[in-house]
Design a protein around this motif. Structure first.
Motif, mmCIF file in Angstrom:
data_model
loop_
_atom_site.group_PDB
_atom_site.id
_atom_site.type_symbol
_atom_site.label_atom_id
_atom_site.label_comp_id
_atom_site.label_asym_id
_atom_site.label_seq_id
_atom_site.Cartn_x
_atom_site.Cartn_y
_atom_site.Cartn_z
ATOM 1 N N GLY A 89 0.830 -1.198 0.000
ATOM 2 C CA GLY A 89 0.000 0.000 0.000
ATOM 3 C C GLY A 89 0.862 1.244 0.000
ATOM 4 O O GLY A 89 2.073 1.164 -0.130
ATOM 5 N N ASP A 90 0.201 2.405 0.156
ATOM 6 C CA ASP A 90 0.913 3.674 0.012
ATOM 7 C C ASP A 90 1.335 4.251 1.356
ATOM 8 O O ASP A 90 0.651 4.112 2.348
ATOM 9 C CB ASP A 90 0.019 4.703 -0.685
ATOM 10 N N ILE A 91 2.470 4.897 1.318
ATOM 11 C CA ILE A 91 2.910 5.649 2.482
ATOM 12 C C ILE A 91 3.386 7.001 1.955
ATOM 13 O O ILE A 91 4.249 7.056 1.088
ATOM 14 C CB ILE A 91 3.993 4.865 3.250
ATOM 15 N N ARG A 92 2.731 8.061 2.388
ATOM 16 C CA ARG A 92 3.064 9.403 1.890
ATOM 17 C C ARG A 92 3.138 9.457 0.360
ATOM 18 O O ARG A 92 4.070 10.031 -0.209
ATOM 19 C CB ARG A 92 4.397 9.872 2.471
ATOM 20 N N PHE A 128 3.888 7.180 -1.695
ATOM 21 C CA PHE A 128 4.826 6.230 -2.299
ATOM 22 C C PHE A 128 4.304 4.812 -2.139
ATOM 23 O O PHE A 128 3.896 4.423 -1.035
ATOM 24 C CB PHE A 128 6.210 6.331 -1.644
ATOM 25 N N THR A 173 4.699 1.127 -1.426
ATOM 26 C CA THR A 173 5.744 0.346 -0.746
ATOM 27 C C THR A 173 5.707 -1.093 -1.247
ATOM 28 O O THR A 173 4.678 -1.743 -1.212
ATOM 29 C CB THR A 173 5.549 0.323 0.779
#
Lengths: 197, 162
Positions: A65-68, A70, A72
């Motif tokens: 999934g996304d982090i900020r 981005f 991952t």
């Protein structure tokens, strides 16, 4: 060594499952593969012998999934556990961001666990990594078997660094995702520190 | 130990341009660029139907294994590998000891042409990656100055697993 691509906004990290022969490294990956949404994972590759012993490595790409903003991505690898495949194990540790050490809880495998743990330390140091600082999680597998060593003893023998440790029964999935989550977290925290790699 | 590989948009586009040009100049089906740890950097050509992630990981495994063989006989590395199939062939070369260039081609091209074009593109890529490494070296954290990861919170990480 993670790979950050600002153009496609992706971050890729490498996690290696290490441990003595037949401790359940491949079984961990197989369970993760089976239970993960097909959209979040790629194909699992196993380079194994005809008798299903890991010859070179297993590989499973996962998207978390996304982090900020981005994406991952985690690339999970196993090493061949058998002692004589040491040259291959060294190769797979190249560029590692985090290690899961899978121990076999059975009394008769205790020596093999300790030998494998020393081997991990040695092979990491050859690549310039320090087992005392690299993100590490320990999994005590095969807790359902009758002849297991107590958790206390296992912890004392293997977990001197006091890293996150989990009891597991990998074929049934007990402890498998807890372990994965813990190592993914440690790798991301390391990335935040900016000292990863 | 190599530092983190960080690619910004500008460099990514420059690298991808070289790859794109190589697809047409070598008459190749697909060209991939993979880092030595098995992560796909970029690709061009007919990638549909190809599992690019697996390809990247296996290529790196292949290079790592042959690199191990090389050391055993006292060579530094084998910089070119070639696999010949019935229809398709794979040409693999190491660029600047750091990244792996993979060219897949069929009878529309030839090994000679591929080798020739790979040599030229390899030189361009080597130059680009030297610049990328220098830029990363100047930034001691190995991450960009404006790294979005410096500010991730425990909640961000926790949310990934919810």
């Amino acid at each position: 060594m993670s790979f950050i691509n600002y153009s496609s906004r992706e971050i890729n990290c490498k996690i290696v499952y290490y441990g003595p022969g037949l401790c359940g490294k491949t079984t961990n990956l197989q369970f993760i593969y089976k239970k993960t949404n097909p959209q979040a994972r790629g194909k699992m590759i196993s380079l194994a012998t005809e008798t299903d012993r890991t010859l070179f490595f297993d590989f499973l790409p996962l998207s978390l999934g996304d982090i900020r903003g981005f994406k991952t991505r985690f690339h999970l690898y196993t090493v061949p556990g058998q002692v004589f495949y040491d040259a291959s194990r060294k190769l797979i540790l190249k560029g590692v961001d985090g290690v899961v050490f899978v121990a076999d809880s059975q009394v008769e495998r205790m020596e093999a666990n300790i030998e494998s743990f020393h081997n991990l330390r040695h092979n990491l140091s050859e690549q310039g990594y320090d087992l005392d600082t690299l993100p590490l999680v320990i999994q005590y597998n095969k807790r359902d078997l009758p002849n297991v060593v107590s958790m206390e003893e296992l912890q004392k023998a293997l977990n001197t660094r006091n890293v996150p440790a989990f009891e597991a029964v990998a074929p049934e999935g007990v402890g498998v995702f807890e372990t994965l989550k813990a190592i993914a977290k440690l790798v991301l925290i390391e990335l935040r520190k900016g000292t990863a790699g | 130990m190599l530092p983190n590989l960080v690619l910004y948009e500008e460099e990514f586009n420059l690298v991808t341009d070289v790859i794109k040009r190589l697809v047409s100049s070598a008459n190749a089906k697909v060209v991939f660029l993979v880092d030595k740890n098995g992560q796909l950097i970029t690709s061009s050509g007919h990638t549909e139907g190809i599992d690019t992630t697996s390809l990247a990981s296996l290529t790196a495994g292949n290079i790592a294994a042959t690199g191990g063989l090389a050391k055993l006989i006292g060579e530094k590395e084998f910089s070119i590998l070639f696999h010949e199939g019935e229809k398709d062939n794979i040409h693999i070369s190491i660029i600047g000891h750091r990244v792996i260039l993979v060219v897949i081609f069929d009878e529309k091209s030839s090994l000679g042409l591929v080798r020739l074009r790979v040599k030229k593109s390899g030189e361009e890529l080597e130059k680009l990656f030297t610049e990328i490494d220098e830029k990363a070296g100047a930034d001691t954290s190995g991450l960009g100055v404006d790294s979005p990861f410096a500010e991730i919170t425990d909640d961000d990480i926790e949310n990934l697993f919810s």
